[in-house]
Enzyme design. Structure first.
Site, PDB file in Angstrom:
ATOM      1  N   GLY A  74      -6.605  -2.422   9.455  1.00 17.57           N
ATOM      2  CA  GLY A  74      -7.256  -2.710  10.561  1.00 17.57           C
ATOM      3  C   GLY A  74      -8.520  -2.093  10.547  1.00 17.57           C
TER       4      GLY A  74
ATOM      5  CG  HIS B  19      -3.684  -0.132  -3.401  1.00 20.52           C
ATOM      6  ND1 HIS B  19      -4.619  -0.404  -2.232  1.00 20.52           N
ATOM      7  CD2 HIS B  19      -4.256   0.864  -4.007  1.00 20.52           C
ATOM      8  CE1 HIS B  19      -5.627   0.355  -2.351  1.00 20.52           C
ATOM      9  NE2 HIS B  19      -5.485   1.127  -3.184  1.00 20.52           N
TER      10      HIS B  19
ATOM     11  N   GLY C 207      -4.229  -7.690   5.111  1.00 21.58           N
ATOM     12  CA  GLY C 207      -3.050  -7.256   5.764  1.00 21.58           C
ATOM     13  C   GLY C 207      -2.583  -7.490   7.167  1.00 21.58           C
TER      14      GLY C 207
ATOM     15  CG  ASP D 242      -7.222  -3.650  -0.509  1.00 24.53           C
ATOM     16  OD1 ASP D 242      -6.255  -2.921  -1.404  1.00 24.53           O
ATOM     17  OD2 ASP D 242      -6.832  -3.606   0.631  1.00 24.53           O
TER      18      ASP D 242
ATOM     19  CG  ASP E  63      -2.078  -1.198   1.111  1.00 22.70           C
ATOM     20  OD1 ASP E  63      -2.030  -1.739   2.200  1.00 22.70           O
ATOM     21  OD2 ASP E  63      -2.749  -0.996   0.194  1.00 22.70           O
TER      22      ASP E  63
HETATM   23  C1  DX5 Z   1      -6.367   0.524   2.393  1.00 21.39           C
HETATM   24  C2  DX5 Z   1      -5.585  -0.359   2.024  1.00 21.39           C
HETATM   25  C3  DX5 Z   1      -5.648  -1.696   2.531  1.00 21.39           C
HETATM   26  C4  DX5 Z   1      -5.458  -2.213   3.853  1.00 21.39           C
HETATM   27  C5  DX5 Z   1      -5.378  -3.440   4.287  1.00 21.39           C
HETATM   28  O1  DX5 Z   1      -6.156   1.386   3.604  1.00 21.39           O
HETATM   29  O2  DX5 Z   1      -5.497  -0.475   0.460  1.00 21.39           O
HETATM   30  O3  DX5 Z   1      -4.874  -2.747   1.789  1.00 21.39           O
HETATM   31  O4  DX5 Z   1      -4.619  -1.266   4.321  1.00 21.39           O
HETATM   32  O5  DX5 Z   1      -5.049  -3.606   5.400  1.00 21.39           O
HETATM   33  P1  DX5 Z   1      -6.163  -4.464   6.475  1.00 21.39           P
HETATM   34  O6  DX5 Z   1      -6.222  -5.540   5.642  1.00 21.39           O
HETATM   35  O7  DX5 Z   1      -5.369  -4.736   7.787  1.00 21.39           O
HETATM   36  O8  DX5 Z   1      -7.349  -3.724   6.451  1.00 21.39           O
HETATM   37 ZN    ZN Z   2      -4.278  -1.745  -0.539  1.00 23.32          ZN
END
Ligand code: DX5
Ligand code: ZN
Length: 242
Positions: free
Chosen positions: A163, A76, A215, A193, A47
């Site tokens: 999170g 991303h 994540g 995502d 990210d």
């Molecule tokens: C948005 C990002 C996501 C996110 C994933 O903030 O594109 O990839 O951080 O993190 P988790 O899986 O912890 O929500």
């Molecule tokens: Zn992402």
């Protein structure tokens, strides 16, 4: 250069999880990445945030280049106006680059430019091009871009922090997106995502996404290998039953 071989490789293996690396133990990143390989993870999600498009600042091309891994680099870009920055992410070894439709003045041009690049990891391949839509962005925006992309990601959280809680309306958006794409008869991967954890991974897998980004549910500072195996098994169990 489009990237049919990589698209087919992911299509064949899907549904796949793409594991967000930012909550990994950065002091032992090499061994954390090896654990993902051991678990059978195929995609590493990075990210990239610039603190302008979304509140946080995270990592850039230097970090991505330093990631020594056999996993495919799923980048991303949550950055303002990525057009002139694409080259640095390609040079850093990106295999997949997803941009936000909300972050570009000329999103079609960015996708056209992405098609020109050769993959630094393999000169016979290009870069898989993705568009990401924030929870508040109408799905219809993809219609004029449909010939210039290989992936569409729906954000299930408002970008910027890991999170967060999965936004429930994502389920309906995913099924409408699937219908829109199937009507075009084009082979486009659908991803989701944000906010995907042990508690909802089976529900999300039943929403029929090809790529599921997760994540902090994997890199939780405690048991990344077990977490990754749990998420992969949960996705595979749903796929077997469908
Ligand atoms: C948005 C990002 C996501 C996110 C994933 O903030 O594109 O990839 O951080 O993190 P988790 O899986 O912890 O929500
Ligand atoms: Zn992402």
């Amino acid at each position: 250069m489009s990237d049919k071989p990589l698209l087919e490789q992911i299509r064949k293996a899907s549904p796949l999880i793409s594991v967000g690396v930012l909550t990994a133990d950065l002091m032992s990143l090499g061994s954390e990445l090896k654990l993902m390989d051991t678990a059978g993870v195929k995609l590493l999600h990075v990210d990239v945030m610039d603190g302008c498009f979304c509140p946080m600042m995270t990592v850039g091309p230097g970090f991505i280049k330093a990631l020594k891994t056999t996993l495919l680099k799923d980048i991303h870009l949550m950055i303002e106006e990525p057009l002139n920055k694409l080259e640095s992410y390609v040079a850093a070894g990106a295999d997949m680059i997803t941009i936000h439709v909300e972050s570009c003045r000329h999103v079609h041009r960015v996708l056209q430019k992405l098609r020109e690049f050769t993959n630094t990891n393999d000169p016979n391949r290009g870069i898989l091009r993705g568009i990401a839509l924030n929870p508040g962005t109408p799905l219809e925006v993809i219609a004029p871009l449909i010939n210039e992309l290989e992936m569409v990601f729906l954000l299930a959280v408002n970008p910027g922090f890991s999170g967060q809680k999965f936004i429930p309306s994502t389920k309906n958006r995913l099924s409408r997106l699937r219908k829109m794409i199937s009507d075009t008869k084009k082979d486009i991967l659908v991803g989701v995502d944000g906010g995907i954890t042990r508690d909802n991974i089976a529900d999300v897998a039943r929403m029929d996404a090809d790529i599921i980004v997760t994540g902090s549910a994997v890199f939780d500072g405690k048991a990344p290998l077990e977490n990754a195996r749990f998420m992969i098994n949960a996705v595979n169990d749903v796929a077997k039953k469908s």
